[in-house]
Write a protein that holds these residues in place. Sequence first.
Motif, PDB file in Angstrom:
ATOM      1  N   TRP A  12       0.829  -1.197   0.000  1.00  0.00           N
ATOM      2  CA  TRP A  12       0.000   0.000   0.000  1.00  0.00           C
ATOM      3  C   TRP A  12       0.858   1.238   0.000  1.00  0.00           C
ATOM      4  N   ASP A  13       0.364   2.299  -0.647  1.00  0.00           N
ATOM      5  CA  ASP A  13       0.971   3.619  -0.547  1.00  0.00           C
ATOM      6  C   ASP A  13      -0.158   4.623  -0.307  1.00  0.00           C
ATOM      7  N   GLU A  14       0.151   5.897  -0.390  1.00  0.00           N
ATOM      8  CA  GLU A  14      -0.855   6.910  -0.039  1.00  0.00           C
ATOM      9  C   GLU A  14      -2.046   6.980  -0.998  1.00  0.00           C
ATOM     10  N   THR A  15      -1.942   6.383  -2.177  1.00  0.00           N
ATOM     11  CA  THR A  15      -3.055   6.474  -3.130  1.00  0.00           C
ATOM     12  C   THR A  15      -3.698   5.135  -3.473  1.00  0.00           C
ATOM     13  N   GLY A  16      -3.169   4.039  -2.961  1.00  0.00           N
ATOM     14  CA  GLY A  16      -3.796   2.763  -3.285  1.00  0.00           C
ATOM     15  C   GLY A  16      -2.908   1.571  -3.017  1.00  0.00           C
ATOM     16  N   MET A  17      -3.178   0.491  -3.770  1.00  0.00           N
ATOM     17  CA  MET A  17      -2.471  -0.763  -3.518  1.00  0.00           C
ATOM     18  C   MET A  17      -1.926  -1.365  -4.805  1.00  0.00           C
ATOM     19  N   ASN A  18      -0.877  -2.159  -4.626  1.00  0.00           N
ATOM     20  CA  ASN A  18      -0.295  -2.973  -5.687  1.00  0.00           C
ATOM     21  C   ASN A  18      -0.424  -4.428  -5.254  1.00  0.00           C
ATOM     22  N   ILE A  19      -0.939  -5.257  -6.143  1.00  0.00           N
ATOM     23  CA  ILE A  19      -1.081  -6.691  -5.873  1.00  0.00           C
ATOM     24  C   ILE A  19      -0.193  -7.420  -6.868  1.00  0.00           C
ATOM     25  N   THR A  20       0.677  -8.305  -6.365  1.00  0.00           N
ATOM     26  CA  THR A  20       1.517  -9.133  -7.217  1.00  0.00           C
ATOM     27  C   THR A  20       1.118 -10.582  -6.990  1.00  0.00           C
ATOM     28  N   THR A  21       0.925 -11.315  -8.092  1.00  0.00           N
ATOM     29  CA  THR A  21       0.527 -12.721  -7.978  1.00  0.00           C
ATOM     30  C   THR A  21       1.749 -13.625  -8.071  1.00  0.00           C
ATOM     31  N   VAL A  22       1.566 -14.876  -7.705  1.00  0.00           N
ATOM     32  CA  VAL A  22       2.672 -15.839  -7.732  1.00  0.00           C
ATOM     33  C   VAL A  22       3.141 -16.108  -9.159  1.00  0.00           C
ATOM     34  N   THR A  23       2.326 -15.794 -10.155  1.00  0.00           N
ATOM     35  CA  THR A  23       2.725 -15.979 -11.552  1.00  0.00           C
ATOM     36  C   THR A  23       3.342 -14.724 -12.138  1.00  0.00           C
ATOM     37  N   GLY A  24       3.490 -13.673 -11.318  1.00  0.00           N
ATOM     38  CA  GLY A  24       4.124 -12.445 -11.774  1.00  0.00           C
ATOM     39  C   GLY A  24       3.156 -11.378 -12.256  1.00  0.00           C
ATOM     40  N   GLY A  25       1.869 -11.635 -12.196  1.00  0.00           N
ATOM     41  CA  GLY A  25       0.892 -10.609 -12.567  1.00  0.00           C
ATOM     42  C   GLY A  25       0.911  -9.477 -11.562  1.00  0.00           C
ATOM     43  N   VAL A  26       0.716  -8.257 -12.036  1.00  0.00           N
ATOM     44  CA  VAL A  26       0.725  -7.090 -11.162  1.00  0.00           C
ATOM     45  C   VAL A  26      -0.534  -6.276 -11.437  1.00  0.00           C
ATOM     46  N   TYR A  27      -1.219  -5.906 -10.361  1.00  0.00           N
ATOM     47  CA  TYR A  27      -2.417  -5.085 -10.460  1.00  0.00           C
ATOM     48  C   TYR A  27      -2.221  -3.845  -9.604  1.00  0.00           C
ATOM     49  N   ARG A  28      -2.641  -2.713 -10.128  1.00  0.00           N
ATOM     50  CA  ARG A  28      -2.613  -1.446  -9.386  1.00  0.00           C
ATOM     51  C   ARG A  28      -4.057  -0.979  -9.218  1.00  0.00           C
ATOM     52  N   VAL A  29      -4.437  -0.661  -7.983  1.00  0.00           N
ATOM     53  CA  VAL A  29      -5.782  -0.179  -7.704  1.00  0.00           C
ATOM     54  C   VAL A  29      -5.660   1.090  -6.866  1.00  0.00           C
ATOM     55  N   ASP A  30      -6.192   2.191  -7.399  1.00  0.00           N
ATOM     56  CA  ASP A  30      -6.214   3.438  -6.639  1.00  0.00           C
ATOM     57  C   ASP A  30      -7.386   3.397  -5.673  1.00  0.00           C
TER      58      ASP A  30
END
Length: 156
Positions: A58-76
């Motif tokens: 988490w940071d001040e504007t949202g979250m980053n999700i990393t999966t075990v397969t290397g996928g990355v999601y950014r959600v504000d």
Amino acid sequence: MALFGNRLPADIRTRLSGERVLSFAPAPSGGYAVATFVALHLPGGERVPWHTVDKASWDETGMNITTVTGGVYRVDIEEPGFLPETIRERVQNSIVANRYVKLTAEAGVRFIARRIAGTDTIEWELAFDDGLDGSDPGVLAAAEQALEQVRRSLGV
């Protein structure tokens, strides 16, 4: 302000196919990030099962999700509510065992057993150190042998 906080809109609940909602947070761009008993549902419609989440930050504007397969999601997300705590708890709950085994003098493999929420199924993830090629038949055979020893020792 509602007595018990905001409610998740009915159309979002319908999309969750009956999954039990644990926490949620609205995204400024619309939609919601929703943590259920079995997965994290992102505002764009992606469904990320807990046993596939490697890391959430988490940071001040949202979250980053990393999966075990290397996928990355950014959600504000401006007001996360209990979502960070729920994500942490659900990811930790999915991990049954986490063991590191050296395969050579310099490198090894980490074995992570993860429970698929809502089932009795356990999946094993193998994370090889840099310098080890997990697709090499010799390395893979050594890792499988080490995994069998880990499984026997843990009873998993």
